[in-house]
Design a protein around this motif. Structure first.
Motif, PDB file in Angstrom:
ATOM      1  N   UNK A   1       0.829  -1.195   0.000  1.00 44.21           N
ATOM      2  CA  UNK A   1       0.000   0.000   0.000  1.00 44.21           C
ATOM      3  C   UNK A   1       0.872   1.257   0.000  1.00 44.21           C
ATOM      4  N   UNK A   2       1.838   1.297   0.909  1.00 47.99           N
ATOM      5  CA  UNK A   2       2.678   2.499   1.050  1.00 47.99           C
ATOM      6  C   UNK A   2       3.560   2.716  -0.170  1.00 47.99           C
ATOM      7  N   UNK A   3       4.136   1.641  -0.688  1.00 51.43           N
ATOM      8  CA  UNK A   3       5.148   1.790  -1.741  1.00 51.43           C
ATOM      9  C   UNK A   3       4.533   1.837  -3.134  1.00 51.43           C
ATOM     10  N   UNK A   4       3.440   1.113  -3.348  1.00 50.94           N
ATOM     11  CA  UNK A   4       2.838   1.110  -4.686  1.00 50.94           C
ATOM     12  C   UNK A   4       1.425   1.692  -4.711  1.00 50.94           C
ATOM     13  N   UNK A   5       0.588   1.284  -3.784  1.00 50.82           N
ATOM     14  CA  UNK A   5      -0.819   1.694  -3.826  1.00 50.82           C
ATOM     15  C   UNK A   5      -0.993   3.193  -3.648  1.00 50.82           C
ATOM     16  N   UNK A   6      -0.331   3.778  -2.661  1.00 50.87           N
ATOM     17  CA  UNK A   6      -0.501   5.217  -2.421  1.00 50.87           C
ATOM     18  C   UNK A   6       0.034   6.084  -3.566  1.00 50.87           C
ATOM     19  N   UNK A   7       1.232   5.798  -4.090  1.00 51.05           N
ATOM     20  CA  UNK A   7       1.691   6.586  -5.244  1.00 51.05           C
ATOM     21  C   UNK A   7       0.767   6.446  -6.455  1.00 51.05           C
ATOM     22  N   UNK A   8       0.283   5.232  -6.706  1.00 52.67           N
ATOM     23  CA  UNK A   8      -0.656   5.024  -7.815  1.00 52.67           C
ATOM     24  C   UNK A   8      -1.906   5.875  -7.645  1.00 52.67           C
ATOM     25  N   UNK A   9      -2.449   5.848  -6.412  1.00 54.41           N
ATOM     26  CA  UNK A   9      -3.670   6.603  -6.145  1.00 54.41           C
ATOM     27  C   UNK A   9      -3.410   8.099  -6.271  1.00 54.41           C
ATOM     28  N   UNK A  10      -2.259   8.551  -5.804  1.00 56.40           N
ATOM     29  CA  UNK A  10      -1.930   9.977  -5.888  1.00 56.40           C
ATOM     30  C   UNK A  10      -1.815  10.412  -7.344  1.00 56.40           C
ATOM     31  N   UNK A  11      -1.140   9.600  -8.153  1.00 56.71           N
ATOM     32  CA  UNK A  11      -0.987   9.948  -9.567  1.00 56.71           C
ATOM     33  C   UNK A  11      -2.346   9.924 -10.257  1.00 56.71           C
ATOM     34  N   UNK A  12      -3.134   8.904  -9.954  1.00 62.57           N
ATOM     35  CA  UNK A  12      -4.456   8.781 -10.582  1.00 62.57           C
ATOM     36  C   UNK A  12      -5.335   9.977 -10.222  1.00 62.57           C
TER      37      UNK A  12
END
Lengths: 308, 308
Positions: free
Chosen positions: B272-283
């Motif tokens: 979540x911290x390393x992939x999910x959150x950056x993905x959500x922020x970019x999206x």
């Protein structure tokens, strides 16, 4: 009318099943075998199939193409990673004026055959088939089984293609002719790229992939990329094929894709035909498929790490 | 001037190293431990480090935050998958007016701490560090080691941040303050996303990834996606960071990323911290990162398949 004779090059999960069905129906069929030659020439071919189990105690088995009679139709059912062998095989097995039917996975897989016998004598097709070779001369056909094929060098249904289709049907094989081989191949790639690829990359059966939300979403995204890749290459596959592909896989028996079986058995995977060639074709049309490319790169890494 | 006291929450590869360096330099340091508590309270902390090996036979070890003194600075060095524990820990370890320095991987990882002590009392930072815990109370620091940190709620270098930085430096820790924590975090994600992610997805060390052309190209493509994701989020990381990240990894000692070690040891990964959150922020900023998303989905599948 005299029926076609058939040479089967590569008598595994695919060639063994279709060749066996033709032989059972009384066609003149000649099987080229490699590691299973001894076994099949002594004990014949055993097929467990959703179309009915059967055993052919005696088949025309060869370990050497030069010993085979030149046939009307040569079915290429080798793995594409062995296509470099075709120049030594096709001229012997294919009579003058005979045709080659390439039933291999992937895109651009007719190129080698066309270079040998001429593109006007080549047909290509895809098998929508769950079948594995489970032992020497022993095929287990679990689900589906339709062959869709057509001419390689023109978009029409020719009489010779129709004849082959009729013969396959007469042998109780679910076969259809198409006037658009490109569409057939891309349609099949919509399954092969995500499910062959992810089954290796995720070390999972098709059932595990579609039963887990994250991998279901990923497979769906990859299918959409392939669908758009086809469109970029001028191949029109109906949008409905996306949901159909996912739906069929959900309903499918749990299945180890051919690529996964190759990988788990330490054999090279058909990466170029199934992923590399479609990627290159889409790229040549200015279209990127980032997930497909990532899958290809990941599988290339795994292939190399496994020492191939 | 009185020096800051430090509470270290999570005394593993990261907290053990930096807390150990501070304690060795004479700072008042208090370690919260979990599984290693017994061992460390009896035998202290052992650090093998490129900065010099040392052994602290006696450290202030606790298995319970309530028993700890309230410190000036609480360093959060837990895995993010355990951030749900913070409401029980931070109030005890952080004195009134004290600050929390979150040295966790990923994006948005300060959110939990900010909700507990208030965002104006939170700093965040990234550690560019190759370090593993190799046994109870035994840290092996192999390469790099820089901490870059800054204020969470404003883009400036505050006196309190500078003081902490000076203290870390005085303990021979390579630390820098930044006025732009977002840039620091995204800069670190440019390494963490490809190399933590691919080391699990491809079952490979960083060296194997950069030494193989297909995975090198894939890592490079992922880094570029992350770089563009940062830009979409209004975070400006210099373009040169792309080549630098790849170059540093090529020069790096062969290293098992923390995510790979977690996965191989059957622990949940910081997805979540390393992939999910950056993905959500970019999206949320309208930017897609298809390769990062595919990596996230693949790792979620693997996490689930491993039974977590």
């Amino acid at each position: 009318m005299k029926r076609n004779s058939y040479a089967i090059i590569g008598s595994g999960a695919l060639g063994g099943l279709y060749g066996g069905m033709l032989a059972k129906a009384g066609f003149d069929v000649h099987f080229l075998l490699n590691s299973d030659y001894q076994h099949v020439s002594e004990q014949g071919l055993k097929v467990q199939s959703t179309w009915g189990d059967f055993h052919l105690p005696q088949v025309n088995a060869y370990d050497n193409a030069a010993a085979m009679p030149a046939c009307d139709v040569t079915i290429v059912a080798l793995k594409t990673v062995r296509n470099h062998l075709l120049p030594d095989l096709l001229p012997a097995t294919t009579r003058e004026g005979g045709v080659v039917l390439v039933l291999q996975n992937g895109l651009g897989v007719e190129v080698e055959s066309a270079a040998i016998v001429g593109e006007d004598r080549v047909l290509g097709g895809c098998c929508f088939l769950c079948s594995n070779k489970v032992g020497p001369g022993h095929i287990h056909h679990m689900d589906f089984g339709r062959i869709v094929f057509g001419e390689y060098s023109r978009q029409e249904i020719t009489p010779r293609a129709q004849t082959i289709c009729d013969e396959l049907n007469s042998a109780n094989i679910d076969a259809q002719v198409s006037a658009d081989l490109g569409a057939v191949r891309w349609r099949k790639l919509m399954w092969n790229i995500p499910f062959n690829g992810l089954s290796v990359a995720l070390n999972a059966s098709t059932k595990e992939i579609v039963d887990t939300p994250s991998s279901f979403a990923l497979a769906d995204a990859i299918i959409r990329e392939v669908h758009q890749g086809a469109a970029a290459c001028g191949v029109d596959v109906p949008e409905s094929a996306i949901a159909k592909t996912m739906g069929n896989t959900v309903k499918m028996v749990p299945y180890d894709s051919s690529m996964r079986i190759d990988y788990l058995n330490g054999r090279p995977m058909e990466l170029q035909a199934i992923l590399g060639n479609p990627l290159a074709a889409a790229k040549a049309s200015g279209h990127e498929m980032p997930r497909v490319e990532m899958l290809y790169q990941s599988l290339q890494f795994m292939d190399k790490a496994a020492g191939k």
